[in-house]
Enzyme design. Structure first.
Site, PDB file in Angstrom:
ATOM      1  N   CYS A 131     -26.975  -7.992  14.024  1.00 40.95           N
ATOM      2  CA  CYS A 131     -26.902  -6.610  14.514  1.00 40.95           C
ATOM      3  C   CYS A 131     -27.056  -6.508  16.037  1.00 40.95           C
ATOM      4  O   CYS A 131     -28.041  -6.983  16.599  1.00 40.95           O
ATOM      5  CB  CYS A 131     -28.021  -5.816  13.833  1.00 40.95           C
ATOM      6  SG  CYS A 131     -28.264  -4.186  14.538  1.00 40.95           S
TER       7      CYS A 131
HETATM    8  N1  LIG Z   1     -29.547   3.830  16.527  1.00 36.96           N
HETATM    9  C1  LIG Z   1     -29.996   2.664  15.861  1.00 36.96           C
HETATM   10  C2  LIG Z   1     -28.880   2.005  15.075  1.00 36.96           C
HETATM   11  C3  LIG Z   1     -29.292   0.779  14.345  1.00 36.96           C
HETATM   12  C4  LIG Z   1     -28.242   0.374  13.288  1.00 36.96           C
HETATM   13  O1  LIG Z   1     -27.321   1.144  12.972  1.00 36.96           O
HETATM   14  N2  LIG Z   1     -28.386  -0.845  12.719  1.00 36.96           N
HETATM   15  C5  LIG Z   1     -27.467  -1.291  11.683  1.00 36.96           C
HETATM   16  C6  LIG Z   1     -27.114  -2.754  11.799  1.00 36.96           C
HETATM   17  S1  LIG Z   1     -26.055  -3.144  13.123  1.00 36.96           S
HETATM   18  C7  LIG Z   1     -28.121  -1.197  10.318  1.00 36.96           C
HETATM   19  O2  LIG Z   1     -29.239  -1.646  10.136  1.00 36.96           O
HETATM   20  N3  LIG Z   1     -27.393  -0.663   9.344  1.00 36.96           N
HETATM   21  C8  LIG Z   1     -27.813  -0.610   7.974  1.00 36.96           C
HETATM   22  C9  LIG Z   1     -27.178   0.554   7.262  1.00 36.96           C
HETATM   23  O3  LIG Z   1     -26.563   1.388   7.926  1.00 36.96           O
HETATM   24  O4  LIG Z   1     -27.314   0.600   6.036  1.00 36.96           O
HETATM   25  C10 LIG Z   1     -30.576   1.740  16.915  1.00 36.96           C
HETATM   26  O5  LIG Z   1     -29.964   1.612  17.988  1.00 36.96           O
HETATM   27  O6  LIG Z   1     -31.627   1.176  16.678  1.00 36.96           O
END
Ligand SMILES: N[C@@H](CCC(=O)N[C@@H](CS)C(=O)NCC(=O)O)C(=O)O
Length: 335
Positions: free
Chosen positions: A53
C-alpha cells in the site's frame, strides 16, 4: 438483491463510475507534550502496514528516515486483500519481507484480520478497514488511520526521543517551505496519489479518461518542475514530505499502474527522465526508501486482489527489472 463485495470501490449503482475515497475516521494526534492524550513515548505505539500500500509506505519511510525504529514497532499484513479485508499471516505461514507476522500486540492473539483492530476501538465501525493504522498499546486503541497525519506526527513529534542527526536535522516539514509543500500536496494528492486509483477503479470510459488525462497533466508538471530544480529532491537540497508522498506512487507506476490501472499514456522510465532520476536517487541512495519497497508484495497485491479488474489473478511478469539501476537507461532513452 446484489450483495456488496470488498472490490466494489465504486458502488455498482453509481452511474458516475467515479471512485470516491472515504475520509479516514480515526484522527487523533500523538504529541511531544507529555500531558497530551497521546504523548510521544518510546515503545508505546505500533504501526500496522501493508508493503503493497502506497499510503502505508509513506509511514514506513518516515519511521526509518527519522530513526524511529527502536521507538515505534511495526508489523505487516499479508499482501492479499480478501473479502474480510486485510488479514494477518498465521504463525506457520512464510511470506517474504521483515515483520510479516501475526498481530504481535499483547492481547491480540485471537486477531486474524485488521478489522478486529477496528472493532476493538469502535465496536460499531462501519467504514473500510484500511492501512496504515497507528495504534496506542497503552490505551489499547487506534490513534489514527490517516497516513498524511501519521507521517506528520512521526516527522515532528518524536524528535526529542532520537539523536540529533535524525531529529532536528531531518526536517520533512520545515517552516520556510510550508507554503510550497502545502501547495504541492494540494494538487498531487488528487491528481497523482489518488489519480492512479481514480483511473484504475473507474467503471465508465468517461470517468477513466477524465482521470487518466488529469494524472498525466500532473506528471508533466512534476517533470517540468524537477527538470528545473537543482535537486536531488523536489525542493532542491531539502528532502521533504513531498518527496515521500510522490515516491510511493511513482515507484509503483511502471510495475503496476501502467498496466493494471491503465495509466499507460507514458511510463516513467521512457517518458519522464527527470522523475525517473529523482525516483532512482531516492530508491538506490536512501535505505529508508529502497529497503521499505517490496515489489513482490506490490505486484501480487494489486493483480491478485482486484478481481473486478483482473478476474484470473494473473500477475504480469514485467516490466523487468522493476526498477532500473542508477546509470542504465531503456533503449528508448539511450542517446
Ligand atoms: N486515506 C487513507 C487511505 C488508506 C487506504 O486506502 N489504504 C488501502 C490500501 S492501499 C486499504 O487499506 N484498503 C482496504 C480497503 O479499502 O478495503 C490514508 O491515506 O491513510
Amino acid at each position: 438483491m446484489a450483495t456488496s463485495s470488498i472490490t466494489d470501490w465504486v458502488k455498482t449503482d453509481d452511474k458516475t463510475g467515479e471512485f470516491k475515497r472515504q475520509v479516514s475516521s480515526f484522527r487523533n494526534f500523538v504529541s511531544r507534550d507529555p500531558n497530551a492524550e497521546f504523548p510521544a513515548e518510546k515503545g508505546r505505539y505500533h504501526l500496522y502496514v501493508s508493503y503493497a500500500c502506497p499510503w502505508a509506505h509513506r509511514t514506513l519511510i518516515t519511521r526509518k528516515l527519522k530513526g524511529l525504529e527502536d521507538i515505534i514497532s511495526f508489523s505487516v499484513v499479508h499482501w492479499h486483500l480478501g473479502q474480510q479485508g486485510w488479514r494477518f499471516v498465521t504463525a506457520d505461514e512464510s511470506v517474504p519481507g521483515d515483520n510479516v507476522i501475526p498481530d504481535p500486540v499483547p492481547g491480540h492473539s485471537g486477531f486474524t484480520h485488521l478489522r478486529d483492530l477496528y472493532f476493538e476501538s469502535e465496536p460499531t465501525y462501519s467504514g473500510r478497514f484500511t492501512v496504515p493504522v497507528l495504534y496506542d498499546k497503552v490505551q489499547g486503541r487506534i490513534v489514527s488511520n490517516e497516513s498524511s497525519e501519521i507521517l506528520r506526527m512521526l516527522a515532528t513529534e518524536f524528535d526529542h526521543l532520537v539523536p540529533e542527526e535524525f531529529g532536528a536535522a531531518i526536517r520533512l516539514y520545515p517552516e520556510e517551505l510550508r507554503d510550497q509543500i502545502e501547495e504541492a500536496h494540494g494538487w498531487m494528492y488528487d491528481a497523482i496519489n489518488n489519480g492512479v486509483y481514480k483511473s484504475g477503479f473507474a467503471t465508465t470510459q468517461e470517468a477513466y479518461e477524465r482521470n487518466v488525462l488529469a494524472l498525466f497533466e500532473a506528471l508533466d508538471r512534476v517533470e517540468e518542475h524537477l527538470s528545473k530544480s537543482e535537486g536531488p529532491y523536489y525542493f532542491g537540497k531539502t528532502l521533504t514530505e513531498v518527496d515521500i508522498r510522490l515516491f510511493v506512487t511513482i515507484i509503483r507506476f511502471d510495475p503496476v499502474y501502467v498496466q493494471h490501472f491503465k495509466c499507460n499514456i507514458r511510463d516513467i522510465r521512457s517518458g519522464y527522465p527527470a522523475i525517473h532520476n529523482w525516483m532512482r536517487n531516492l530508491y538506490w541512495n536512501h535505505p529508508a526508501f529502497g529497503e521499505t519497497t517490496h515489489f513482490d508484495h506490490i505486484k501480487w497485491h494489486y493483480t491478485k486482489s482486484h478481481l473486478q479488474i483482473n478476474p484470473k489473478s494473473i500477475t504480469p511478469v514485467g516490466p523487468l527489472p522493476n526498477i532500473l539501476p542508477l546509470t542504465e537507461e531503456v533503449n528508448a532513452v539511450k542517446k
